[in-house]
Design a protein around this motif. Structure first.
Motif, short mmCIF file in Angstrom:
data_model
loop_
_atom_site.label_atom_id
_atom_site.label_comp_id
_atom_site.label_asym_id
_atom_site.label_seq_id
_atom_site.Cartn_x
_atom_site.Cartn_y
_atom_site.Cartn_z
N ARG A 68 0.88 -1.35 -0.04
CA ARG A 68 -0.03 0.06 0.00
C ARG A 68 0.86 1.29 0.19
O ARG A 68 0.18 2.34 -0.29
CB ARG A 68 -1.00 -0.05 1.29
CG ARG A 68 -0.29 -0.02 2.55
CD ARG A 68 -1.26 -0.07 3.51
NE ARG A 68 -2.34 -1.04 3.63
CZ ARG A 68 -3.60 -0.70 3.38
NH1 ARG A 68 -4.05 0.35 3.30
NH2 ARG A 68 -4.40 -1.61 3.05
N ASN A 69 2.17 1.29 0.12
CA ASN A 69 3.10 2.51 0.33
C ASN A 69 3.84 2.40 -0.84
O ASN A 69 4.59 3.31 -0.91
CB ASN A 69 3.90 2.22 1.74
CG ASN A 69 2.91 2.20 2.94
OD1 ASN A 69 2.26 3.26 3.16
ND2 ASN A 69 3.42 1.23 3.80
N GLY A 70 3.51 1.43 -1.82
CA GLY A 70 4.48 1.49 -3.05
C GLY A 70 5.62 0.93 -3.09
O GLY A 70 6.55 0.88 -3.98
N VAL A 71 6.18 0.09 -1.89
CA VAL A 71 7.40 -0.71 -1.96
C VAL A 71 7.11 -1.94 -2.78
O VAL A 71 6.02 -2.39 -3.02
CB VAL A 71 7.09 -1.17 -0.20
CG1 VAL A 71 8.70 -2.09 -0.22
CG2 VAL A 71 7.50 -0.08 0.67
N LEU A 72 8.15 -2.14 -3.39
CA LEU A 72 8.18 -3.26 -4.58
C LEU A 72 8.74 -4.37 -3.86
O LEU A 72 9.82 -4.34 -3.49
CB LEU A 72 9.02 -2.65 -5.68
CG LEU A 72 8.99 -3.66 -6.83
CD1 LEU A 72 7.99 -3.88 -7.44
CD2 LEU A 72 10.17 -3.38 -7.83
N TYR A 73 7.94 -5.45 -3.80
CA TYR A 73 8.42 -6.73 -3.45
C TYR A 73 8.95 -7.72 -4.74
O TYR A 73 8.18 -7.75 -5.67
CB TYR A 73 7.30 -7.49 -2.98
CG TYR A 73 7.10 -6.92 -1.44
CD1 TYR A 73 7.38 -7.68 -0.19
CD2 TYR A 73 6.65 -5.73 -1.13
CE1 TYR A 73 7.44 -7.26 0.89
CE2 TYR A 73 6.26 -5.10 0.22
CZ TYR A 73 6.73 -5.85 1.27
OH TYR A 73 6.58 -5.44 2.60
#
Length: 343
Positions: A68-73
């Motif tokens: 939801r925070n735009g962190v790429l996994y």
């Protein structure tokens, strides 16, 4: 740990040994195929939005996802024999995808099926955010996840070493067992937000009408209000496979509520969608009640906040398919009958 419970003498319950794939004569490709086919069980949709999957002959991670925070996994499902190859491959992907701009991430998302998708808006709808993230907020940070066998000690030790050095890499382990000559695979759902995730038995399901990506898919699902289907598409299609014949299925439309309830008339089937072979999985439904006319939704659809208020829960209802508890199913039916009486 898994034990065979000795009911007469619990202290003598035998522990079941963890096996390696080779011991069970299972090829690593079989494990890969299983995990890819069960992505909806492996990754919680309410916490992660799948952005892309590996394409043949391309140097790509097995799975890319956003939180939801735009962190790429960046997920890597393959497992080589040496830990250095496991981690070097993941870090190479980090070097490549960590440089992706918002526009490149959006291009990646469009390869999933909707060629006109606006990533900011799709991300906002997926996580039910009040405002869309700014373009520059996407992919500021990356996290790496290696899916590996629980007995792969070298890889697990290497992950721990690099994590302690500040590299945001972790493991998601699966375990293989043999019981009575049959092979069993155990894994836990990845849980980046560390939320409480309860495993429930199948029987009653909520299926999202997929309005985030396909604005008219609900029309095909609701059909004439008497018979229809519960569908999922492209990378999320495997979520439908858990629905068995005879299951109760509620159809939920984002922002509007539960718009139908029916019984599954079949096991899952596949069909082509928009010219793409076998891009849709579905189960046929016979409706107990349905609202095929969109004009009725405001007054009659059972809203998410109403369901959560009645059950004291905080479900987001945006997963493609998820199990509904008996309490939730009863709440939906009670709310529907209350609305039906007043109309």
């Amino acid at each position: 740990m898994l034990f065979e419970l000795n009911r007469d003498n619990p202290s003598k319950s035998a522990r079941i040994a963890i096996k390696q794939a080779g011991e069970l004569q299972i090829k690593e490709k079989v494990i890969e195929d299983f995990l890819v086919a069960n992505l909806m069980e492996l990754l919680p949709e309410e916490q992660l939005m799948i952005l892309g999957q590996e394409r043949s002959w391309q140097e790509e991670a097995d799975i890319l996802a956003l939180d939801r925070n735009g962190v790429l996994y960046i997920f890597e499902l393959k497992r080589w024999q040496s830990s250095s190859e496991n981690l070097l491959q993941v870090l190479r992907y980090g070097q490549k995808f960590g440089r992706f701009s918002y526009e490149k991430l959006q291009t990646q998302a469009r390869r999933m099926g909707d060629k006109d998708i606006v990533l900011q808006l799709a991300h906002q709808r997926h996580f039910d955010l009040k405002e869309p993230l700014a373009e520059e907020a996407f992919n500021v940070e990356q996290r790496f996840v290696v899916v590996t066998n629980g007995v792969d000690e070298d890889t697990l030790e290497a992950i721990q070493y690099w994590y302690e050095k500040g590299i945001k890499i972790e493991s998601l382990t699966y375990k293989l067992y043999e019981i009575g000559g049959n092979s069993f695979l155990q894994f836990e759902t990845f849980n980046p937000e560390k939320q409480l995730i309860l495993e429930t038995n199948p029987g009653t399901f909520i299926v999202n009408t997929n309005s985030t990506y396909m604005s008219d898919a609900w029309k095909d699902m609701l059909n004439d209000g008497k018979t229809g289907k519960a569908s999922a598409y492209y990378d999320k299609k495997g979520a439908v496979r858990k629905i068995t014949k005879g299951s109760t299925v509620f159809l939920y439309h984002n922002g509007r509520g539960v718009v139908a309830c029916g019984k599954a008339q079949s096991e899952y089937q596949s069909c082509d969608y928009d010219g793409n072979k076998d891009a849709e999985y579905f189960v046929a439904l016979k409706f107990d009640w349905a609202l095929p006319n969109q004009e009725e939704w405001n007054a009659k659809a059972v809203k998410a906040w109403e369901i959560n208020g009645k059950t004291g829960a905080s479900n987001r209802f945006r997963q493609t398919v998820f199990n509904a508890s008996a309490e939730m199913a009863k709440a939906i039916q009670d709310l529907w009958h209350e609305k039906a009486k007043t109309q």
